[in-house]
Design a protein around this motif. Structure first.
Motif, short mmCIF file in Angstrom:
data_model
loop_
_atom_site.label_atom_id
_atom_site.label_comp_id
_atom_site.label_asym_id
_atom_site.label_seq_id
_atom_site.Cartn_x
_atom_site.Cartn_y
_atom_site.Cartn_z
N HIS A 83 0.92 -1.24 -0.03
CA HIS A 83 0.45 0.09 -0.27
C HIS A 83 0.10 1.34 0.02
CE1 HIS A 83 -3.84 2.37 0.80
NE2 HIS A 83 -2.74 3.42 1.69
N ILE A 84 1.08 2.02 -1.03
CA ILE A 84 1.56 3.20 -1.40
C ILE A 84 0.31 4.15 -1.30
CG2 ILE A 84 3.07 4.55 -2.22
CD1 ILE A 84 4.35 2.21 -1.36
N GLY A 85 0.30 5.60 -0.20
CA GLY A 85 -0.48 6.37 -0.26
C GLY A 85 -0.02 8.28 0.08
N PHE A 86 -0.44 8.83 -0.75
CA PHE A 86 -0.12 9.72 -0.74
C PHE A 86 -1.10 11.19 -0.17
CE2 PHE A 86 3.67 13.18 -2.04
CZ PHE A 86 3.43 14.41 -2.17
N SER A 87 -0.84 11.72 0.24
CA SER A 87 -2.32 13.19 0.61
C SER A 87 -1.49 14.32 0.20
CB SER A 87 -3.10 12.43 2.33
OG SER A 87 -3.48 10.82 2.13
N ASN A 106 2.32 9.09 2.73
CA ASN A 106 3.20 10.41 2.74
C ASN A 106 1.93 11.43 3.13
OD1 ASN A 106 5.48 9.34 1.50
ND2 ASN A 106 5.87 11.32 1.39
N LEU A 107 1.91 12.42 4.17
CA LEU A 107 0.81 13.39 4.75
C LEU A 107 1.63 14.37 4.82
CD1 LEU A 107 -2.18 14.21 4.92
CD2 LEU A 107 -1.52 13.62 7.78
N HIS A 108 1.78 15.13 3.43
CA HIS A 108 2.26 16.73 3.49
C HIS A 108 1.20 17.72 3.34
CE1 HIS A 108 5.83 15.34 0.21
NE2 HIS A 108 4.97 14.26 1.63
N THR A 109 1.27 18.32 4.23
CA THR A 109 0.21 19.34 4.54
C THR A 109 0.99 21.04 3.84
OG1 THR A 109 -1.35 20.82 5.17
CG2 THR A 109 -0.05 19.73 7.03
N ARG A 110 0.40 21.59 3.00
CA ARG A 110 0.80 23.47 3.06
C ARG A 110 -0.15 24.67 3.21
NH1 ARG A 110 5.30 25.15 -0.20
NH2 ARG A 110 5.06 23.10 -1.19
N LEU A 111 0.78 25.26 4.72
CA LEU A 111 -0.22 26.14 5.57
C LEU A 111 0.42 27.81 4.80
CD1 LEU A 111 0.76 25.28 9.31
CD2 LEU A 111 -1.37 24.34 7.65
N ASP A 112 -0.40 27.72 3.44
CA ASP A 112 -0.07 28.31 2.60
C ASP A 112 -0.67 30.16 2.82
OD1 ASP A 112 1.11 29.55 0.11
OD2 ASP A 112 0.10 28.07 -0.99
N ALA A 113 -1.00 30.09 3.91
CA ALA A 113 -2.28 31.73 4.91
C ALA A 113 -1.52 32.10 5.86
CB ALA A 113 -2.90 31.90 3.72
N PRO A 114 -1.73 32.97 6.52
CA PRO A 114 -1.64 33.11 7.62
C PRO A 114 -2.58 32.17 8.73
CG PRO A 114 -1.30 35.08 6.90
CD PRO A 114 -1.97 34.04 5.60
N HIS A 161 5.57 9.18 6.21
CA HIS A 161 6.26 10.62 6.26
C HIS A 161 5.09 11.49 6.25
CE1 HIS A 161 9.73 7.99 5.21
NE2 HIS A 161 9.99 8.97 4.44
N THR A 162 6.10 12.26 6.94
CA THR A 162 4.79 13.79 7.00
C THR A 162 5.71 14.84 6.66
OG1 THR A 162 5.16 14.34 9.12
CG2 THR A 162 3.24 12.36 8.67
N THR A 163 5.02 15.34 6.21
CA THR A 163 6.22 16.62 5.85
C THR A 163 4.57 18.11 6.16
OG1 THR A 163 7.35 16.26 3.60
CG2 THR A 163 7.33 19.10 3.97
N ILE A 164 5.26 19.10 6.83
CA ILE A 164 4.19 20.29 6.95
C ILE A 164 4.97 21.59 6.20
CG2 ILE A 164 3.11 21.48 8.48
CD1 ILE A 164 2.87 19.08 10.72
N TYR A 165 4.27 22.29 5.74
CA TYR A 165 4.84 23.47 4.79
C TYR A 165 4.47 24.77 6.06
CZ TYR A 165 6.35 20.06 1.27
OH TYR A 165 7.00 19.05 0.20
N HIS A 166 4.78 25.01 6.77
CA HIS A 166 5.35 26.46 7.04
C HIS A 166 5.66 27.49 6.37
CE1 HIS A 166 3.24 26.11 11.38
NE2 HIS A 166 3.81 24.88 11.18
N ASP A 167 4.85 28.02 5.38
CA ASP A 167 4.95 29.20 4.16
C ASP A 167 4.61 30.01 4.89
OD1 ASP A 167 6.00 26.36 3.08
OD2 ASP A 167 4.69 27.39 1.19
N LYS A 168 3.94 30.80 5.12
CA LYS A 168 2.72 31.57 6.25
C LYS A 168 2.88 31.98 7.61
CE LYS A 168 2.87 33.42 1.87
NZ LYS A 168 1.98 32.76 0.80
#
Lengths: 255, 479, 435
Positions: free
Chosen positions: C238-242, C267-275, C296-303
């Motif tokens: 099982h390979i999943g990407f969210s 893989n769970l990636h979330t991009r926080l693309d606004a304040p 694997h998780t990735t959190i992008y704190h962009d803002k």
């Protein structure tokens, strides 16, 4: 000693003023109390006098012993003899109280052209001062305010004041959050340091500190303005009537 | 960002000067002949030459590790490096007074008191200038205890059996690109042997110094503490300003036998380059210790403030049961510095314990990476690790990165990792300024507080030096 | 070996595929062909053994020989029968098993294939738009094979009272078969949704391959609770990407549980693309036998002014192996970021193993970022405490293991879902009574 003329300040350029024209004169030997409800600008006044970078002075002037106080860096004000006991003393992990106090003390000595003290000589001075806040030497080995209770932090401020012997001490809500015993220790500390050539400004919300430290003058700050000044009986009046009636007084002042 | 936390560093390197002593160098470039020449010049036995050549062959097959570390730099031309240079003045000295006055002057400028005062201070100094040892002191007193503390070349001549037994036993010749290169071409370094049950009575200290333009430095250090022995070793570094990048690829091997303790402390202050990062040292070092015997202990403490690039992971192989590994590190990346440093703790034996305390400070445009591995192998019952990895950022053009790898194959072990990031708070600075400290003293005080857990691991004298160095390294980083 | 995937691609039916989707698929294929399957030399896949999987010639899954019934699915559906549900069997939408009646006006819950035919203009702005350069080769392969999956859209301001079940079923006879479900979840400004995404295998030994991608886009002030449960056969891959894309003041809460599969990776990636956006990520992995469970998780704190909170736990027994990699990236702009990550692993056997790598990359100075990781066995003290109260040692171990899992399961916000998950976990851990 301290002459504040029409001082205005905000939290940054373009922001509305929090201090809206404060004038106040403090002479050597005097104790002034500044009272007022939350949000009236009491702490802002204390911080602006110490030079906190978060505030912008938008008008007026402040002279300390004839010098332009507003033109000085915070450390220059400290070396000139202005001491602020912080409402929320800051934690410095990893640095012992002993080291910190000596560093500050030696800065003062350097400023006066005196030799710096080594740890042993400083210890002698410190031992005397510790008595004022009724602390043992073990408090000196703890990191500055790190893990201190609220009361311990306030006592630490008084200890620093005792060591640095400022000409003008500004105590910003030093009484808040203290139980009665701690309050007495703080008050005794302030009284012990009282001298004809030194002055004190007490910023406080409550009258109870003034039972222990008797002010020469009491000023009421409301919405960025000093709306009332008087003797120590004014504090009692505030205690009895609360702060609400001041809004009418304030309107009169503005008008 | 606040106004008082933004201006950049602008400081001349304090130790920026070059001593013009004529060097006896081989031409740049690397091939088997150069290795034979180095070995011959040093009068080495056949087995060591063979060992070097095997390392060289292994190196030829390896790729430079460009991909994984969080650092970037222009390609290094390994054929443009001078692999051997020795000060012409080198000859056996009857006493320190015979030392070349120029060298003495250099040491004095660096504040290395290779003299009476230092001796009185109880520190035996083995100074390395470029690649050949020129002076060793306090040897006699150590000799009475059976402690061997000498240059690596001398150890090869005088104690070949010990060298042959332990050289490469912790860092094999094919370990990694830089270690293999070092194995092939190392010119000198230090050797320490502390016999059974002996406690070395003083900190052993070596000052490294890079001087010759374009000379790669390939130091080799080997420290062996026999059963029940203890030793503390100090390594301090400084280098003159150069406008050309210099490669430094040292190898340090530590072997602690049963019940032995080795404490290895480093203060590294090599030239970091100018504000644009030009001319700094590339510091690619392999440092590893093996707790070979039960109840042995190896402790690494490092304060890394210099070099343009630092690539360094002092590690401990915890082989003996109940052995202990420690790593305490302060790394500063200011200006354009890049630091990629950390440790590996490999738990093989039962009840092995390791502690990692890493403090990374990033300022200016510096980038600081912590890269660590804690590996608990299946037989390491009840192994224990605690890792604390804290970063401090000064300004917002710098970066902090943490890459901790945790690999646990034994269920009775306990591994704990904590990391945090803090900044120097505006309120902290204001508080200290209100007490009369200027901004730089305020920063220095906060940073030293931040690093305290590491500094307390350093020998007293070194700790004072390290604190000053930290202040100097961060000078001007906050306006 | 990867050429077989090109052959599958070439044989994909093109009817009903909008014009704009063809280059999207083609790009996916090109990226996959260029990258190939990752190996242990790739840092991101260092501990994920894919060799056996990449060497297996999986064929696209067809319909099961025996139809799947509602009764078969009963153990895998959460909540009440009237909750909306989209069921997919071997990758194909099964309307007869789904429940889409009584959806509030404007809310869409249907198959992606249908949505592509009926409302392509709603799908196009989102499908594949937020999956960036961080997409794995598997995600690219999924994009090449975009055909069916779940499509859910909650229009601005709507709140769905009941959670939606998405159930992806692999039949017992799907050995050697692969599916590539592609899901798109759109929660528009101010809308609220709770989603339960399940991957289940009906057979115990089907070595199937599920390669799924779920794209989520959250509008301003929207709210999503996303529960993902992977219970495939223990022979399956099982390979999943969210991938979650968040804008201003949106709130994302994820609970991801993995307990099936021979090798599973999410893989769970979330991009926080606004304040002022917020992401809460909770995970639980339970491994036994020879399983490998990888998160694997990735959190992008962009803002600036965003908050993320992450707790991932693993319980590993027998020869199982756990992998965790949690990345937090904080850009120079993202001042006042508040990010906390915790990873805890419990090893129950001498042969279980875990590789964990929490990773912070921070470029802003006024942030609060911490991570913590612990690996270990059950503490002696609580164990002793329970035994001193007369509890058998094995029972004490069970209780404490359950407690370890319960701490993170408590974060599932929808009550019926939490209760049923609790039952699932207790069954797996061999604890029949409620604790």
């Amino acid at each position: 000693m301290l002459e504040i003329k029409n001082l205005c300040a905000s939290i940054g350029p373009g922001e509305p003023n929090i201090l809206k024209g404060i004038s106040l004169t403090v002479n050597p030997g005097e104790v002034h109390a500044i009272m007022g409800p939350n949000g009236s600008g009491k702490s802002t006044l204390a911080q602006v006098l110490a030079g906190h970078p978060a505030y912008t002075v938008t008008g007026g002037e402040v002279r300390f012993e004839g010098e332009d106080l507003l033109d000085m860096e915070p450390e220059e004000r400290a070396l000139a003899g202005v001491f602020l006991a912080f409402q929320y003393p800051v934690e410095i992990p990893g640095i012992t109280n002993a080291y910190f106090l000596r560093a500050a003390y030696n800065e003062l000595r350097k400023g006066r052209g005196e030799e710096e003290l080594d740890p042993m000589d400083f210890l002698d001075i410190l031992e005397e001062k510790l008595k004022i806040v009724k602390w043992g030497p073990e408090m000196m080995q703890r990191a500055v305010n790190h893990g201190f209770s609220g009361g311990e932090k306030k006592r630490n401020e008084i200890l620093q004041m005792a060591v640095l012997e400022p000409k003008l001490a500004i105590l910003d809500e030093t009484d808040s959050g203290l139980d009665i015993d701690a309050l007495r220790i703080v008050a005794d500390g302030v009284n012990a340091l009282k001298r004809p050539d030194r002055a004190t400004i007490l910023v406080t919300h409550y009258q109870r500190l003034l039972n222990h430290i008797v002010p020469d003058q009491v000023h009421v700050l409301f919405d960025g303005r000093l709306v009332r000044s008087g003797g120590k009986e004014l504090a009692l009046e505030l205690e009895a009537k609360g702060y609400e009636w001041l809004s009418e007084v304030a309107e009169e002042v503005v008008a | 960002m606040s106004s008082s936390v933004e201006s950049l560093v602008n400081r001349e390197y304090k130790h920026g000067f070059v001593t013009d002593i004529e060097s006896d160098s081989v031409p740049p470039g690397l091939n088997e002949d150069v290795i034979r020449l180095i070995s011959e010049k040093k009068g080495e036995p056949e087995w060591l030459l063979e060992w070097r050549l095997r390392a060289y062959k292994a190196w030829l097959k390896m790729e430079e590790p460009h991909a994984w570390a969080n650092i970037t730099y222009p390609p290094i031309d390994y054929q443009d490096i001078v692999y051997y240079s020795a000060p012409k003045t080198v000859k056996p000295l009857g006493s320190l007074d015979e030392l070349d006055p120029k060298l003495r002057e250099t040491y004095d400028k660096l504040g290395i008191p290779l003299n009476e005062q230092k001796l009185l201070a109880g520190v035996a100094v083995d100074a390395i200038f470029d690649s050949v040892s020129v002076g060793t002191s306090y040897k006699e007193h150590l000799g009475e205890l059976g402690i061997i503390f000498c240059s690596f070349s001398e150890a090869v001549r005088e104690h070949p059996a010990l060298v042959q037994k332990y050289l490469g036993s912790v860092v094999p010749i094919s370990d990694n690109f830089y270690a293999s290169l070092n194995s092939a071409v190392f010119t000198d370094g230090s050797f320490v042997y502390v016999p059974k049950g002996v406690h070395c009575p003083m900190d052993l200290s070596t000052y490294f110094r890079i001087n010759q333009a374009g000379t790669g430095q390939f130091e080799r250090t080997l420290i062996v503490a026999d059963e029940g022995a203890t030793v503390s070793y100090l390594e301090g570094c400084t280098a003159p300003a150069r406008d050309e990048n210099q490669l430094h690829a040292a190898v340090v091997e530590l072997v602690a036998l049963e019940g032995a303790t080795i404490k290895y402390s480093t203060v590294q202050n090599w030239y970091a380059g100018d504000e644009e990062g030009v001319g700094g040292i590339y510091n690619f070092v392999t440092k590893r210790g093996k707790c070979a015997g039960a109840r042995s202990k190896i402790s690494w403490t490092q304060v890394e403030t210099g070099s343009a690039i630092t690539w360094k992971y002092p590690s401990v192989i915890l082989q003996g049961d109940d052995s202990v590994g420690e790593f305490y590190s302060v790394a500063v990346a200011n200006g354009r510095q890049q630091a990629d440093t950390g440790t590996k703790m490999i738990h093989l034996g039962r009840r092995t314990r390791s502690t990692i305390i890493s403090k990374g400070i990033s300022a200016g445009r510096g980038n600081n990476s912590y890269r660590g591995q804690v590996k608990v192998m299946p037989k390491a019952e009840r192994a224990w690790n605690y890792t604390q990895c804290d970063s401090m950022l000064i300004g917002n053009r710098c970066g902090a990165h943490t890459f901790p790898y945790i690999d646990v194959q034994n269920r009775s072990s306990a591994v704990e990792h904590e990391a945090s990031t803090t900044k120097i708070g505006e309120d902290q600075i204001f508080y200290l300024k209100q007490r009369g400290l200027n901004t730089e003293n305020a920063i220095s005080m906060i940073v030293n507080g931040f690093c305290k857990e590491v500094f307390k691991e350093l020998p007293m004298e070194f700790a004072v030096e390290a604190q000053k160095l930290l202040g100097v390294s961060l000078e001007g980083s906050v306006g | 070996m990867i050429d077989q995937y090109r052959a599958v691609f070439d044989a994909l039916p093109t009817d009903g595929v909008p014009e704009w989707l063809r280059p999207v698929r083609q790009t996916g294929l090109d990226r996959f062909m260029a990258a190939g399957f990752p190996t242990s030399r790739d840092e991101e896949w260092r501990f994920t053994p894919l060799g056996d999987m990449t060497r297996t010639p999986f064929a696209p899954a067809g319909p099961p020989r025996a139809p799947v019934s509602q009764a078969d699915l009963e153990p895998y559906r959460f909540g009440h029968p009237e909750w909306p549900a989209l069921v997919f069997v071997n990758g194909a939408f099964a309307p007869e098993l789904s429940q889409t009646a009584d959806l509030p006006e404007g809310v869409m819950a249907t198959s992606l294939a249908r949505a592509l035919m009926t409302d392509p203009e709603l799908v196009e702005p989102h499908l594949g738009k937020h999956l960036g350069a961080d997409a794995t080769p598997f995600a690219a392969l999924n994009t090449a094979f975009i055909r069916d999956g779940a499509y859910v859209r909650v229009p601005a301001g709507r709140t769905l009272a009941s959670p939606i079940n998405l159930v992806f079923v692999t039949s017992a006879d799907a050995d050697g078969a692969m599916t590539h479900p592609r899901n798109l979840i759109v929660v528009e400004d101010g809308a609220r949704l709770s989603l339960v995404e399940s991957y289940v295998g009906l057979g115990e030994s089907a070595a199937s391959f599920t390669n799924t991608v779920t794209e989520v886009t959250l509008g301003q002030q929207s709210w999503l609770e996303h529960t993902r449960i992977q219970r495939e056969s223990e022979a399956a891959y099982h390979i999943g990407f969210s991938h979650v894309h968040q804008v201003r003041e949106s709130h994302y809460r994820s609970f991801s549980m993995s307990m099936g599969g021979r090798v599973s990776r999410h893989n769970l990636h979330t991009r926080l693309d606004a304040p002022n956006t917020e992401a809460l990520l909770y995970g639980l992995s339970i491994g036994h036998g020879e399983q490998l469970v990888d998160n694997h998780t990735t959190i992008y704190h962009d803002k600036p002014n965003c908050r993320s909170w992450e707790v991932y736990k693993a319980i590993l027994d027998d020869h199982s192996r756990g992998v965790f990699n949690g990345k937090v990236f904080v850009t120079p702009e993202a001042q006042q970021t508040d990010a906390k990550q915790t990873n805890r692993t419990l090893l129950l056997s001498d042969t279980a193993r875990v590789d964990t790598k929490p990773q912070l990359e921070i470029f802003a100075d006024d942030v609060k970022c911490t991570h913590g990781a612990t690996v270990g066995y059950l503490d002696d003290l609580p164990h002793f405490y329970l035994r001193s109260r007369g509890i058998e040692p094995e029972r004490a171990t069970q209780i404490l293991t359950y407690a370890f899992a319960a701490e993170v399961m408590d974060e599932v916000a929808v009550d019926p879902v939490r209760h049923e998950l609790d039952q699932v976990v207790r069954t797996r851990l061999g604890i029949m009574d409620r604790i």
